[in-house]
Design a protein around this motif. Structure first.
Motif, short mmCIF file in Angstrom:
data_model
loop_
_atom_site.label_atom_id
_atom_site.label_comp_id
_atom_site.label_asym_id
_atom_site.label_seq_id
_atom_site.Cartn_x
_atom_site.Cartn_y
_atom_site.Cartn_z
N GLU A 49 0.83 -1.19 0.00
CA GLU A 49 0.00 0.00 0.00
C GLU A 49 0.88 1.26 0.00
O GLU A 49 0.59 2.22 -0.70
N ASP A 50 1.93 1.24 0.80
CA ASP A 50 2.84 2.39 0.85
C ASP A 50 3.56 2.59 -0.48
O ASP A 50 3.82 3.72 -0.88
N LEU A 51 3.86 1.50 -1.17
CA LEU A 51 4.54 1.61 -2.45
C LEU A 51 3.63 2.30 -3.48
O LEU A 51 4.07 3.12 -4.27
N GLU A 52 2.34 1.97 -3.45
CA GLU A 52 1.39 2.63 -4.35
C GLU A 52 1.23 4.11 -3.97
O GLU A 52 1.12 4.97 -4.83
N THR A 53 1.24 4.40 -2.68
CA THR A 53 1.14 5.78 -2.22
C THR A 53 2.35 6.58 -2.70
O THR A 53 2.22 7.75 -3.09
N LEU A 54 3.52 5.96 -2.68
CA LEU A 54 4.72 6.63 -3.16
C LEU A 54 4.63 6.93 -4.65
O LEU A 54 4.94 8.03 -5.10
N ASP A 80 3.95 8.46 -15.43
CA ASP A 80 4.40 7.09 -15.67
C ASP A 80 5.16 6.51 -14.49
O ASP A 80 5.71 5.40 -14.58
N ALA A 81 5.21 7.23 -13.37
CA ALA A 81 6.00 6.78 -12.21
C ALA A 81 5.50 5.45 -11.68
O ALA A 81 4.30 5.19 -11.62
N GLN A 82 6.48 4.64 -11.31
CA GLN A 82 6.14 3.36 -10.71
C GLN A 82 7.31 2.87 -9.86
O GLN A 82 8.46 3.21 -10.10
N VAL A 83 6.98 2.11 -8.85
CA VAL A 83 8.00 1.47 -8.03
C VAL A 83 8.39 0.20 -8.75
O VAL A 83 7.56 -0.67 -9.00
N VAL A 84 9.66 0.12 -9.14
CA VAL A 84 10.10 -1.03 -9.92
C VAL A 84 10.78 -2.11 -9.07
O VAL A 84 10.87 -3.26 -9.47
N LYS A 85 11.23 -1.69 -7.88
CA LYS A 85 11.95 -2.65 -7.05
C LYS A 85 11.98 -2.13 -5.61
O LYS A 85 12.06 -0.93 -5.39
N HIS A 86 11.90 -3.05 -4.67
CA HIS A 86 12.11 -2.67 -3.28
C HIS A 86 12.77 -3.83 -2.54
O HIS A 86 12.54 -4.99 -2.85
N GLU A 87 13.62 -3.46 -1.59
CA GLU A 87 14.35 -4.45 -0.80
C GLU A 87 14.31 -4.06 0.66
O GLU A 87 14.37 -2.89 0.99
N LEU A 88 14.24 -5.04 1.51
CA LEU A 88 14.25 -4.82 2.95
C LEU A 88 15.37 -5.67 3.53
O LEU A 88 15.37 -6.89 3.37
N ASP A 89 16.32 -5.00 4.16
CA ASP A 89 17.44 -5.71 4.79
C ASP A 89 17.37 -5.52 6.30
O ASP A 89 17.18 -4.40 6.79
N VAL A 90 17.56 -6.62 7.01
CA VAL A 90 17.61 -6.57 8.47
C VAL A 90 19.08 -6.55 8.89
O VAL A 90 19.89 -7.35 8.42
N ALA A 91 19.41 -5.61 9.78
CA ALA A 91 20.79 -5.48 10.26
C ALA A 91 21.14 -6.69 11.13
O ALA A 91 20.25 -7.36 11.68
#
Length: 174
Positions: free
Chosen positions: A1-6, A17-28
């Motif tokens: 949902e946040d990605l669509e809001t962005l 034409d903006a779109q989120v093409v990739k997202h990554e979540l890394d845990v320390a």
């Protein structure tokens, strides 16, 4: 949902034409800290070109123009576009034109968006009847006196919505 809001944030600033093409979540390694990387593809920035409308006979251009929140030369804003369309429907609905439709047509000239609304006004609707169904808390006349639209009146969406608010304010209904 946040990605669509962005992505919507970008579209609201002219990047249609903006779109989120990739997202990554890394845990320390400590297990508590997170790093979120989001890759957004903006695309070209579009501006507003000509804004026009056809088919209006009920309201003249001077009544419609202030409702259009898109201005030539500005970044094309999705929220201004949607607000304009909503304001047009509200104007017509408040005058009884509940079957009104404003079909927007976008055409691109390079990075410029021309917008034309084709209005289908229909005819004004009248309130035929108000029926109270399922009321067990009070007399129907108590409910009916809160209504600002009555049988025989031209339909008015704003007055109907206000009537509903007044009805809820009685505290008898949820």
């Amino acid at each position: 949902e946040d990605l669509e809001t962005l992505a919507a944030y970008y579209r609201d600033r002219g990047y249609l034409d903006a779109q989120v093409v990739k997202h990554e979540l890394d845990v320390a390694p400590n297990g508590k800290d997170l790093t979120l990387r989001i890759q957004v593809q903006e695309g070209a920035r579009y501006t507003v070109g000509m804004v026009s409308w056809t088919g209006n006979t009920v309201f003249d251009d001077n009544r419609i123009r202030p409702l259009i929140r898109l201005r030539a030369g500005e970044a094309f804003s999705e929220s201004a576009y949607e607000a304009s369309t909503g304001a047009l429907h509200e104007l017509y609905n408040d005058a009884g034109y509940i079957h009104f439709n404003a079909t927007p047509r976008r055409s691109l000239r390079g990075q410029t968006v021309d917008l034309t609304y084709a209005f289908e006004e229909g005819s004004a609707a009248r309130v035929h009847q108000i029926r109270i169904v399922g009321n067990t808390k009070t007399q129907d006349k108590v409910i009916l006196r809160e209504f600002l639209v009555l049988p025989g009146d031209t339909f008015d969406r704003s007055r109907l919505m206000r009537s509903i608010r007044e009805l809820y304010a009685l505290g008898l209904f949820e």
